[in-house]
Design a protein around this motif. Structure first.
Motif, mmCIF file in Angstrom:
data_model
loop_
_atom_site.group_PDB
_atom_site.id
_atom_site.type_symbol
_atom_site.label_atom_id
_atom_site.label_comp_id
_atom_site.label_asym_id
_atom_site.label_seq_id
_atom_site.Cartn_x
_atom_site.Cartn_y
_atom_site.Cartn_z
ATOM 1 N N GLN A 251 0.745 -1.262 -0.024
ATOM 2 C CA GLN A 251 -0.057 -0.003 0.081
ATOM 3 C C GLN A 251 0.894 1.225 -0.100
ATOM 4 O OE1 GLN A 251 -3.526 -0.101 -0.280
ATOM 5 N NE2 GLN A 251 -2.748 -2.367 -0.525
ATOM 6 N N VAL A 252 2.095 1.049 0.545
ATOM 7 C CA VAL A 252 2.969 2.391 0.553
ATOM 8 C C VAL A 252 4.500 1.730 0.563
ATOM 9 C CG1 VAL A 252 3.129 1.880 3.236
ATOM 10 C CG2 VAL A 252 3.180 4.451 1.886
ATOM 11 N N GLY A 285 0.003 4.213 -6.695
ATOM 12 C CA GLY A 285 -0.671 4.485 -5.572
ATOM 13 C C GLY A 285 0.234 4.386 -4.407
ATOM 14 N N GLN A 286 1.302 3.718 -4.300
ATOM 15 C CA GLN A 286 2.289 3.379 -3.350
ATOM 16 C C GLN A 286 2.961 4.837 -3.197
ATOM 17 O OE1 GLN A 286 4.589 -0.301 -3.938
ATOM 18 N NE2 GLN A 286 2.702 -1.097 -4.327
ATOM 19 N N ARG A 289 0.768 7.704 -1.861
ATOM 20 C CA ARG A 289 0.676 7.678 -0.408
ATOM 21 C C ARG A 289 2.033 8.012 0.314
ATOM 22 N NH1 ARG A 289 -2.416 3.303 3.598
ATOM 23 N NH2 ARG A 289 -1.264 4.036 5.633
ATOM 24 N N THR A 290 3.116 7.700 -0.244
ATOM 25 C CA THR A 290 4.157 8.116 0.415
ATOM 26 C C THR A 290 4.540 9.296 0.506
ATOM 27 O OG1 THR A 290 5.151 5.820 -0.471
ATOM 28 C CG2 THR A 290 6.843 7.516 0.324
ATOM 29 N N ALA A 292 2.203 11.602 0.368
ATOM 30 C CA ALA A 292 1.042 12.215 1.189
ATOM 31 C C ALA A 292 1.313 12.032 2.644
ATOM 32 C CB ALA A 292 -0.168 11.989 0.710
ATOM 33 N N ARG A 293 1.964 11.098 3.032
ATOM 34 C CA ARG A 293 2.369 10.780 4.335
ATOM 35 C C ARG A 293 3.633 10.478 4.905
ATOM 36 N NH1 ARG A 293 -2.715 7.207 6.694
ATOM 37 N NH2 ARG A 293 -4.118 8.640 6.054
ATOM 38 N N ASP A 313 3.315 6.503 9.140
ATOM 39 C CA ASP A 313 2.428 7.679 8.234
ATOM 40 C C ASP A 313 2.926 9.059 9.318
ATOM 41 O OD1 ASP A 313 1.898 6.045 6.392
ATOM 42 O OD2 ASP A 313 -0.495 5.977 6.813
ATOM 43 N N ASP B 593 -6.689 13.092 3.504
ATOM 44 C CA ASP B 593 -5.217 13.016 2.790
ATOM 45 C C ASP B 593 -5.035 14.260 1.773
ATOM 46 O OD1 ASP B 593 -4.328 11.271 4.501
ATOM 47 O OD2 ASP B 593 -3.385 10.275 2.801
ATOM 48 N N SER B 595 -2.804 15.251 -1.663
ATOM 49 C CA SER B 595 -1.585 14.639 -2.344
ATOM 50 C C SER B 595 -0.349 15.021 -1.726
ATOM 51 C CB SER B 595 -1.834 14.743 -3.860
ATOM 52 O OG SER B 595 -1.717 16.116 -3.928
#
Lengths: 636, 636
Positions: A251-252, A285-286, A289-290, A292-293, A313, B593, B595
């Motif tokens: 997922q990340v 997607g990974q 998300r990386t 974003a967090r 995160d 979240d 981006s």
């Protein structure tokens, strides 16, 4: 796809994709921020790395193993890789500049490597000889395939800058090594992967540069094997080397950051070249998300020193930021590949942010010392690094000329030497400019018509980017320029407001025509997502793509940067004539120690009003030991 | 000093000092918070540690080396020390309770150690036998002297609980080991120190327990040798093992926290027993600065995972807090020694805070699983530890039954078993109570008169501490009770306001007389020094000596604790009937979240008002995987 196409002189040349990258033969950096750094890289950093690799003995390692003197070998398991990364940097630089001396030096080192290569293509100064552990006896930590990856990438740089088997030793050595890898780890061979991804991304590029599909198949095999627990469980868990789950199921990004990013880059490459949209979407997607967090304001990644890894995160401590320089290089690799694959120009924002605030931060002004880690807050000024000895990476408070683990200097060098390959792309309709640098562009559209452009800008000091047409096609041409996210809604093209993240004009051009993009690079305040606990109550100041910082060198003598507060309602303003500096109203507070630093909530500390000078983060620590912080607490 | 005095059954028995500690024969914990934990320690934790040390083979290591089967040895270099710490825990527990089975088990293990001991007193399962590296071939990492230190401390516990050479194998083994150390490392011997301090503090206590000065001299010699760079320079620097500068020249504790604290404890001991006031003042100053700048709210120390070390001043990330359980034990050791040496009762605050919030946090409610690290913020719930396998220490998100490096469980066990030795002291004038626990005290004043007291309290649930006199001396007696810093100015003794940090009454007492100290344990908000960046904009809630936390187990199902905000003007209140819990007005915020998680400063996020339940930090993670935070962001 023709051989010519696959040999385009660019670091990444996908078989497919939304946009075709322009190579070093099509884009020439002329002046400004990056041209300067590329010149210093050629004149100072590459020779500096060559001298240090000679001094610490990593080049001579190849001679020693050939002479049977394995006990004279120096450096860590992966020392060979740093020789190969230096070769790659030299290869791009020689290809760019045509420097014959550099060509000769490449050949000289390559001959050493060739002499140490076994008959079956295996080559390592660390394993496999009498007195050494056997080949592949430690896939988790041995880094043999990792080293081969960098050897292959160096050879790809040669292949793409006018060399091949017939004239280039490095190419011959790397192809034999790659053939060995395919034989050894192919279907029915050893069922293993390397603890440090890198071979995968290299094999794809070798497949592209040679047109030989089996290298791509081998990369795909390595990728598919990952996450099946073939590597041992360790204290940090198998996530450390991304062997905890299959690439397409994650997922990340997680674990060791450089490993994660090199693997992600390879996954994009394999996905693109094998039309595996599911895999592409998984990695996209990974990475999203990386970002974003798990990413610092600078674009840096890596919150843990212990395992050089991503944190949870929003675990993004400024003072303990690891943000390894090589991770910055890795993030540029992934973002650029996603841009080429998807055509989504906003990935160029990630490239830009990371180049300006991580990659450019590592080398000193003089180009002969480097940051390994890039924290956003330095509480203690620290001692200058030993000028004559490789420094431990863990203790770097100031840039050091060399490290015991010295992956970063050569990673910066190869990136700067090939930087023109990340600037622009071409499509059927026209040319897309992703990085705003002073350069000349000469390419052909898919219909075979020539286009020549000149980009005139002093960006990021100034927000104006002029594209002058030197040669235009007969028909309509689309010229597109990326509008960075911080300027969206505030940019103009030829005086007209631009809608969205691309400034684009399609029309018939003639030589001498100009278009002018105006970006809003005025300094601005930036806050973090509320979940980033480490910087709660703070803001940062950015100017265009550049993150700024307060450095004690700009405060009254002896003043610690932790005394700095930003005044309420402070508005940052350009500091004219100070190289991208900014001024802003602030306070200097003083707080005496208490025997126990916790107690009932009290009044805000008093402070003296001052005008603070902020400097570009990439330029900090060039004036001797200092304390520094990017995130400035707001006066309460 | 008489032999009887030196053999008082307490963990620390200085030759001099402002206050004389009462031993386990003088203080008996009867009920309440610590008596419960001491009981569970005896019934569950000590047998649990014995079972695990048997299961992982660390006890059998002694058998294997005796049998010449060194290849069957398991565990890290320092595995012997965990056997010795278990023996020390058993020794205090057997001394306290008179448990004959435990006595027999101690003797059984001691016989194994004795059998493995060389003729000259050296004993190690890791070094010095055929197939092993030579003795002392790696002072930096070998931990041989560290292991001897724990062996000696176990023997000291035996000496002080009624045993000696004549009846106790452990005492004989340890004395021979200590004699070996003096011969090997004494004047003219090896000019070295151990990478992990511990032998020093053990040798002083052995000198005290035996009356033999040469052990003290050897401890002093080790201490004086430190900081002269006899240990190699390493990636973390020599500060890692406090070999960067002489003990008396340092300004603050630094490097590996447990090493730093064990060394500081030894330095206090040596300073006291050799009347070296300069050394005492140096260590006092270092520890004071460490508390003011490098200590977590819980009393925990250690900001780095990488080197298990202190960070820079005010570098105290809640999520990446290492705060090793053993560091808590070490801090109690130092603070208690400073209290005895100086008579400054406020060191009792440090002991109390660290016992309640670090030492008590490590063991699970059931006493059969332990925290190795004690972070103040947990962002991911994590997986339960493997019940059948030793866990890696780095990954502990929940308590684990055992660790690959398992120093913490036995360190907690020996501390809890000897806890009565940290409760009270006696002087010429009377008795001083430092820890408010339900207990019976029976001692004699310096004039030989008997005093017997009973302390009745349900502290810290309740703030009332009643001291009932069971037997009084003929003349005046002073009874003193520590007033913790958070209750200074708000405490009463028999209804009258108490001035300062000691509640004291001097008068003639008769059996049956009572005095009652009332402390203000109402929950309170606590803020951190503004320089602790990691918790800016947050407050914590404390109740008496107990730090509270928000745990996701108390939030609506699936709610992450990072959604919690404290409402403006929130006033925490007791949560009646919930074991020290607190309720406070809060908000649950939701943030989607973006981006890119950085942008222009915006409005505070909206939230839903909720009543938050907070639980004692020492009790968190007893209800399955959860997220947790001590520091609560304040709603803006």
């Amino acid at each position: 796809m023709t051989t010519t196409a696959t040999r385009r002189p660019a670091p990444v040349v996908p078989a497919h994709g939304a946009l075709r990258p322009l190579g070093l033969d099509e884009v020439e950096l002329t002046d400004g921020f990056w041209a300067e750094r590329q010149r210093r890289n050629a004149e100072v950093s590459i020779p500096h790395c060559d001298r240090w690799e000679t001094k610490v003995g990593w080049i001579d390692n190849f001679r020693h193993v050939l002479d049977g003197q394995v006990e004279r070998r120096t450096g860590r398991e992966f020392a060979d890789s740093d020789v190969y990364k230096l070769l790659e940097a030299m290869a791009w630089e020689a290809g760019r500049s045509g420097d014959a001396e550099l060509d000769a030096r490449i050949e000289q080192i390559a001959l050493l490597v060739e002499a140490a290569q076994d008959d079956d293509g295996y080559v390592s100064t660390r394993y496999g000889r009498p007195g050494q552990e056997p080949r592949y006896s430690d896939l988790a930590w041995g880094h043999e395939l990792y080293c081969f990856g960098h050897l292959i990438q160096a050879a790809v740089a040669r292949l793409r800058t006018g060399h091949d088997d017939s004239d280039d030793t490095l190419v011959r050595v790397a192809r034999r090594a790659a053939d060995h890898v395919c034989a050894e780890f192919g279907p029915g061979g050893r069922d293993g992967v390397c603890g440090h991804p890198e071979i995968e991304v290299a094999l794809v590029e070798l497949a592209r540069a040679t047109g030989e599909r089996r290298y791509l198949d081998q990369a795909r095999l390595f990728l598919d094997r990952r996450g099946r627990g073939t590597l041992p469980d360790i204290e940090f868990g198998r996530s450390y080397y991304q062997d905890d789950r299959p690439v397409r199921e994650a997922q990340v990004l997680r674990g060791h950051v450089v490993r994660a990013l090199y693997l992600a880059a390879a996954a994009v490459d394999v996905a693109v070249d094998t039309h595996d949209d599911e895999l592409l979407e998984a990695v996209r997607g990974q990475f999203a998300r990386t970002l974003a967090r798990r990413t610092y304001l600078t674009g840096g990644m890596g919150s843990h020193h212990q395992d050089e890894a991503y944190g949870d995160d929003f675990e993004l401590p400024a003072d303990r930021a690891y943000s390894e320089t090589c991770a910055g290089v890795g993030s540029v690799m992934v973002a650029w590949r996603l841009l080429l694959a998807t055509g989504d120009v906003s990935w160029g924002d990630v490239v830009e942010r990371t180049l300006y605030n991580v990659v450019a931060t590592s080398p000193s002004r003089d180009g002969d010392a480097f940051f390994y880690t890039n924290p956003l807050h330095k509480r203690e000024p620290g001692e200058p690094a030993d000028p004559d000895r490789a420094s431990p990476r863990a203790l770097s408070r100031l840039r050091a000329p060399w490290f015991e683990v010295s992956c970063c200097p050569t990673n910066v060098a190869r990136t700067l030497a090939s930087l023109a390959g990340y600037v622009a792309t071409v499509s059927a309709e026209g040319v897309q400019i992703h990085q705003h640098v002073g350069c000349r562009i000469a390419t052909t559209l898919e219909n075979g018509e020539a286009v020549r452009l000149e980009v005139l800008t002093s960006y990021p000091d100034d927000g104006s980017v002029v594209v002058r047409v030197l040669e235009a096609p007969a028909g309509d041409l689309t010229l597109s320029l990326r509008v960075p996210e911080w300027s969206v809604g505030r940019a103009t093209l030829d005086g007209r407001a631009v809608d969205g993240s691309t400034a684009s004009v399609r029309r018939k051009f003639a030589a001498g025509d100009e278009i002018c993009l105006q970006l809003d690079v005025r300094p601005r305040l930036t806050a973090a997502d509320d979940r980033v606990d480490a910087v709660r109550g703070c803001v940062a100041v950015e100017r265009g793509p550049v993150v700024l910082c307060a450095e004690s060198a700009d405060l009254p003598a002896g003043t610690h940067v932790d005394r700095v507060r930003l005044a309420a309602e402070a508005v940052p303003r350009d500091d004219s004539g100070s190289g991208g500096g900014v001024r802003v109203d602030g306070l200097l507070v003083e707080r005496a120690d208490r025997s126990w630093p916790y107690g009932p909530p009290g009044d805000p500390e008093p402070g003296d009003r001052v005008e603070l000078r902020l400097v570009p983060y990439h330029d900090w620590a060039n004036r001797g030991p200092s304390t520094m912080r990017v995130w400035l607490p707001q006066a309460r």
